[in-house]
Design an enzyme around this catalytic site. Structure first.
Site, PDB file in Angstrom:
ATOM      1  CG  HIS A 223      28.650  43.698  44.004  1.00 34.75           C
ATOM      2  ND1 HIS A 223      30.046  43.132  43.902  1.00 34.75           N
ATOM      3  CD2 HIS A 223      28.254  43.082  45.112  1.00 34.75           C
ATOM      4  CE1 HIS A 223      30.251  42.349  45.262  1.00 34.75           C
ATOM      5  NE2 HIS A 223      29.172  42.205  45.800  1.00 34.75           N
ATOM      6  CG  ASP A 304      26.308  39.937  45.814  1.00 32.74           C
ATOM      7  OD1 ASP A 304      25.691  40.559  45.142  1.00 32.74           O
ATOM      8  OD2 ASP A 304      27.368  39.723  45.648  1.00 32.74           O
ATOM      9  CD  GLU A 305      30.288  40.119  48.678  1.00 33.17           C
ATOM     10  OE1 GLU A 305      31.026  39.348  49.472  1.00 33.17           O
ATOM     11  OE2 GLU A 305      30.410  40.718  47.755  1.00 33.17           O
ATOM     12  CB  CYS A 306      24.363  46.287  49.935  1.00 31.99           C
ATOM     13  SG  CYS A 306      23.777  45.797  48.300  1.00 31.99           S
ATOM     14  CD  GLU A 337      23.854  38.890  50.974  1.00 27.48           C
ATOM     15  OE1 GLU A 337      23.587  38.003  50.250  1.00 27.48           O
ATOM     16  OE2 GLU A 337      25.145  39.367  50.954  1.00 27.48           O
TER      17      GLU A 337
END
Ligand code: TNX
Length: 499
Positions: A223, A304-306, A337
């Site tokens: 992000h 998050d969300e890597c 995560e």
């Protein structure tokens, strides 16, 4: 008569009749309840037009008495009889005033409050809401308006998602290009913007006056596309793999281009350069300035969300960034995560999986507790404030779930993550991501009434949980929110008639 209170207090005994307010009504402060007196005075002026004298005289019938106790808890007692008497710490008095605010009624121009006796204290220490000011930038006035709404429901933490692919929103003196070059746009080409340090201090101060602690988030290592507009040596080129290509296609979102603002809302394609010294110099500069300006105990570092980051690199990054945060004197907070890594001792995890999590999500979440930390529960299928209420609702997303009011209300924190001890639950939080919400009116649409459901989950004893009762109380609150000038959605399954 139903007492239209949300969250439901720990103990309520209804009395009979009402206490009538008049121009002769006074606010009596005892033992230094000055701050609560000014909150009550503002509430009454805005709602009723009355502006009672604030005095320190001995109380008499008809007065609104605020009695301050010298502790740092959030509990309070509220007696409404021949006079009103609220007893509590500064925070307790603030919450007592918020309860009173929900009971104000007008008939034929006369304001009154139903008689009742209330003893109240929260279930969880952490009751949060998150505002994503990165996908859409919201100015200071809008953030204050959000604080007004959230604190009225007894939320006590404001998580600000300050950075994301679409923009960087906080000025950093040692890295001035972040706000000079990476703050100019929001998602879908909406206007950008950023907070100066004075703006941020103003938000922190306003939040504190409403008994909310600001939790700043610098989302890392993913992000982070926006950082590349300012400091390209710190970020990787946009990551592309089959999964990310398929995702962009299914979301109908554009692919990011290095060095250009990202206006879509795809996720997972950006990362800082995890093994470069320049990155760690950058992170020390940024995180130490954020730690300095935000007085609360927490600093959220994302995680998050890597989706394009190799697992070993991700874990190495999380280990180092949580250690750095702890070294700067803050308790790190990270999305669940990050529990794949050896997070610094005491790191708080924020769970955003579904209310029936995968084994991996649950395992990662338990890891925080194993390492001496606690967990904030934000199950995306129940607590996400940016999901649609119905499939055809004009605002919001649907990737986690469609969340109507009953679904937002009907979950129990202790039943979400299998094997997580009840004592490891720090509290709950409702994230409001802003891909689809350009304005305060839109924030209100997604916030009211679902945030009320979350407020009750975070504050009220589990034994008070009752959908039929909540539905009745929240329905009556609609008129109160209208009177406050707050908008919001009014789902048709609820009776919103004033009571
Ligand atoms: C997932 S949940 C995200 C955000 C998006 C959100 C939209 C989480 C930790 N990350 O990047 O804004 O979905 O609902």
């Amino acid at each position: 008569m139903v007492l239209t209170l949300v969250p439901q207090p720990a103990s309520v005994t209804e009395g009979s009749g009402t206490l009538v307010l008049s121009p002769a009504t006074r606010i009596v402060i005892v033992d230094g309840a000055d701050a609560a007196a000014s909150v009550l005075s503002d509430v009454l002026a805005a709602r009723t037009g009355l502006r009672p004298d604030v005095v320190t005289d001995p109380p008499s019938d008809g007065d609104l008495v605020l009695r301050r106790t010298d502790d740092d808890g959030e509990s309070y007692r509220l007696e409404i009889g021949a006079r009103v008497e609220i007893t509590g710490s500064d925070a307790g008095l603030f919450y007592g005033v918020q309860t009173l605010r929900q009971l104000l009624r007008v008939k034929d121009g006369v304001w009154s409050i139903a008689r009742a006796s209330i003893v109240d204290a929260p279930r969880y220490a952490y009751r949060g809401v998150m505002l994503d000011v990165a996908r859409t930038f919201f100015d200071v006035a809008t953030v204050k308006a959000f604080i007004d709404r959230a604190s009225s429901l007894k939320f006590n933490h404001l998580h600000l998602h300050l950075t994301d692919d679409q923009g960087w929103r906080l000025h950093i003196d040692s890295r001035p290009l972040l706000t000079e070059k990476a703050a100019g746009t929001s998602t879908l080409g909406r206007p950008g913007g950023f907070y100066t340090k004075d703006d941020f201090r103003e938000i922190v101060g306003y939040a504190a006056a409403h008994h909310m602690v600001v939790v700043p988030e610098i989302d890392l290592p993913g992000h982070t596309h926006a950082i590349g507009l300012a400091y390209p040596d710190v970020v990787e080129a946009p990551v592309m793999n089959d999964m990310l290509l398929a995702q962009s296609e299914s979301l109908g979102q554009p692919l990011p281009v290095a060095g250009e603002p990202y206006l879509g809302w795809g996720v997972g394609h950006s990362s800082v350069r995890i093994h470069e010294d320049a990155t760690w110099e950058f992170l020390r500069d940024v995180l130490s300035e954020v730690a300095e300006i935000a007085p609360g105990p927490y600093l959220h570092v994302g995680g998050d969300e890597c989706l394009g980051t190799p697992a070993a690199d991700f874990d190495a990054f999380i280990e180092r960034v949580t250690a750095l945060t702890a070294e700067l004197g803050k308790t790190p907070v990270a999305w669940h995560e990050a529990g794949s890594a050896q997070v610094a001792e005491g790191t708080v995890g924020q769970f955003w999986g579904s209310s029936t999590p995968t084994a991996e999500h649950a395992e990662h979440t338990r890891r925080f507790a194993e390492r001496g930390g606690r967990v904030i529960l934000s199950p995306s299928t129940r607590a996400y404030l940016d999901m649609k209420y119905t499939a055809d609702f004009p605002l919001g997303l649907t990737w986690a779930a469609i969340i109507d009011l009953e679904s937002a209300y009907s979950w129990e924190p202790e039943e979400i993550v299998p094997g997580l001890d009840a004592e490891a639950i720090l509290g709950v939080e409702g994230p409001l991501w802003s891909e689809t919400i350009p304005s305060l009116a839109d924030i209100d649409q997604l916030f009211f009434p679902r945030a009320a459901a979350l407020a009750e989950i975070g504050w009220s004893p589990a034994s008070a949980k009752d959908w039929a009762s909540f539905r009745d109380r929240v329905g009556g609150l609609g008129a109160v929110w209208d009177a406050e000038g707050w908008g919001g959605h009014r789902p048709s399954e609820i009776d919103w008639s004033p009571r």
